[in-house]
Design a protein around this motif. Structure first.
Motif, short mmCIF file in Angstrom:
data_model
loop_
_atom_site.label_atom_id
_atom_site.label_comp_id
_atom_site.label_asym_id
_atom_site.label_seq_id
_atom_site.Cartn_x
_atom_site.Cartn_y
_atom_site.Cartn_z
N GLY A 16 0.81 -1.21 0.00
CA GLY A 16 0.00 0.00 0.00
C GLY A 16 0.85 1.27 0.00
N GLU A 17 2.15 1.12 -0.11
CA GLU A 17 3.06 2.26 -0.14
C GLU A 17 3.36 2.66 -1.58
N VAL A 18 3.84 3.88 -1.75
CA VAL A 18 4.28 4.36 -3.05
C VAL A 18 5.80 4.23 -3.08
N ALA A 19 6.32 3.49 -4.03
CA ALA A 19 7.75 3.16 -4.07
C ALA A 19 8.64 4.39 -4.07
N VAL A 20 8.29 5.42 -4.85
CA VAL A 20 9.15 6.60 -4.94
C VAL A 20 9.21 7.39 -3.63
N GLU A 21 8.28 7.12 -2.72
CA GLU A 21 8.25 7.80 -1.42
C GLU A 21 8.83 6.95 -0.30
N ALA A 22 9.01 5.66 -0.54
CA ALA A 22 9.40 4.72 0.52
C ALA A 22 10.87 4.84 0.91
N VAL A 23 11.13 4.58 2.18
CA VAL A 23 12.48 4.61 2.72
C VAL A 23 13.12 3.22 2.63
N ALA A 24 12.31 2.18 2.81
CA ALA A 24 12.80 0.79 2.74
C ALA A 24 11.97 0.03 1.72
N ILE A 25 12.64 -0.59 0.76
CA ILE A 25 11.96 -1.34 -0.29
C ILE A 25 12.54 -2.75 -0.34
N LYS A 26 11.66 -3.72 -0.20
CA LYS A 26 12.10 -5.11 -0.13
C LYS A 26 11.56 -5.89 -1.32
N LEU A 27 12.48 -6.19 -2.24
CA LEU A 27 12.13 -6.94 -3.45
C LEU A 27 12.82 -8.30 -3.43
N TYR A 28 12.99 -8.85 -2.25
CA TYR A 28 13.69 -10.12 -2.12
C TYR A 28 12.79 -11.30 -2.48
N ALA A 29 13.41 -12.39 -2.88
CA ALA A 29 12.74 -13.67 -3.13
C ALA A 29 11.54 -13.54 -4.08
N GLN A 30 11.74 -12.89 -5.19
CA GLN A 30 10.68 -12.78 -6.18
C GLN A 30 10.50 -14.13 -6.88
N ASN A 31 9.28 -14.41 -7.27
CA ASN A 31 8.99 -15.67 -7.95
C ASN A 31 8.15 -15.37 -9.19
N PRO A 32 8.73 -15.55 -10.37
CA PRO A 32 10.11 -15.95 -10.67
C PRO A 32 11.08 -14.86 -10.25
N PRO A 33 12.36 -15.21 -10.08
CA PRO A 33 13.33 -14.26 -9.54
C PRO A 33 13.68 -13.12 -10.51
N ILE A 34 14.16 -12.03 -9.92
CA ILE A 34 14.73 -10.94 -10.71
C ILE A 34 16.10 -11.42 -11.18
N THR A 35 16.36 -11.30 -12.48
CA THR A 35 17.66 -11.69 -13.01
C THR A 35 18.51 -10.48 -13.40
N LYS A 36 17.86 -9.36 -13.67
CA LYS A 36 18.56 -8.14 -14.08
C LYS A 36 17.99 -6.94 -13.34
N MET A 37 18.89 -6.12 -12.82
CA MET A 37 18.46 -4.84 -12.28
C MET A 37 18.12 -3.94 -13.47
N ASP A 38 17.19 -3.01 -13.28
CA ASP A 38 16.86 -2.10 -14.37
C ASP A 38 16.68 -0.68 -13.87
N ALA A 39 16.53 0.24 -14.80
CA ALA A 39 16.48 1.67 -14.51
C ALA A 39 15.32 2.08 -13.61
N SER A 40 14.30 1.25 -13.47
CA SER A 40 13.18 1.62 -12.60
C SER A 40 13.64 1.83 -11.16
N LEU A 41 14.75 1.20 -10.77
CA LEU A 41 15.27 1.39 -9.41
C LEU A 41 15.74 2.82 -9.18
N ASN A 42 16.14 3.51 -10.25
CA ASN A 42 16.64 4.87 -10.10
C ASN A 42 15.56 5.90 -9.83
N SER A 43 14.31 5.50 -9.78
CA SER A 43 13.23 6.40 -9.42
C SER A 43 13.01 6.44 -7.91
#
Length: 188
Positions: A16-43
């Motif tokens: 229920g949080e907005v990612a661009v406003e969040a202080v802690a973001i947990k994207l661990y153990a995705q299913n299927p897993p994240i294989t590549k970081m991408d530019a969306s993290l820079n927001s």
């Protein structure tokens, strides 16, 4: 595979949080897993703690948008190097990168505020690699258990080997460094 962009959308829906406003973001153990970081993290302008652990990420990307990043958690991935961290060098205080395939410590020398470095169960073959961290005056806590550099060494010898390279470290492998630990290392 799950993209970082999709993982962020899922995280927003779940928390229920907005990612661009969040202080802690947990994207661990995705299913299927994240294989590549991408530019969306820079927001993630406000992110201080980014967790990407337990995925299949094989390399880091530059993170110029994460000016407030203090903790980067990338354990249990497929990383061979800790690199491309120049954009967060001034803010990054902790790297949690255990259970990867990291064999050298190139690319960390400019992380002037780094205090904690967790690298257990990686591929570091020689404690001399730690010399690359000698200029990091704030580094106080390091975790190296499970690396080949410790093979055949008793615990006291492991601690001496670390202290020989990082004489100002305060904690090795979860245990505080004592005056008795420092004496033999100073003699070498």
């Amino acid at each position: 595979m799950t993209s970082c962009k999709d993982a962020l959308k899922n995280w927003e829906t779940k928390t229920g949080e907005v990612a661009v406003e969040a202080v802690a973001i947990k994207l661990y153990a995705q299913n299927p897993p994240i294989t590549k970081m991408d530019a969306s993290l820079n927001s993630l302008d406000n992110c201080e703690h980014l967790s990407l652990s337990t995925n299949s990420i094989d390399r880091l990307i530059p993170l110029p948008g994460l000016k407030k990043l203090r903790i980067l958690s990338v354990g249990r991935n497929c990383l061979k190097k800790l690199e491309k961290l120049d954009d967060v060098a001034g803010s990054l205080e902790e790297i949690w990168a255990s259970y990867n395939f990291i064999s050298n410590l190139d690319g960390l020398h400019n992380l002037t505020n780094l205090e904690v470095l967790y690298l257990s169960n990686n591929k570091i073959k020689d404690c001399a690699e730690l010399g690359k961290l000698a200029g990091l005056s704030k580094l106080r806590d390091i975790l190296l258990i499970g690396n080949p550099c410790y093979d055949g060494m008793e615990k006291a010898d492991q601690r001496r080997a670390v202290l020989a390279q990082l004489p100002n470290i305060a904690k090795i492998d979860g245990e505080m460094v004592t005056a008795a630990d420092r004496e033999p290392a100073a003699e070498e």
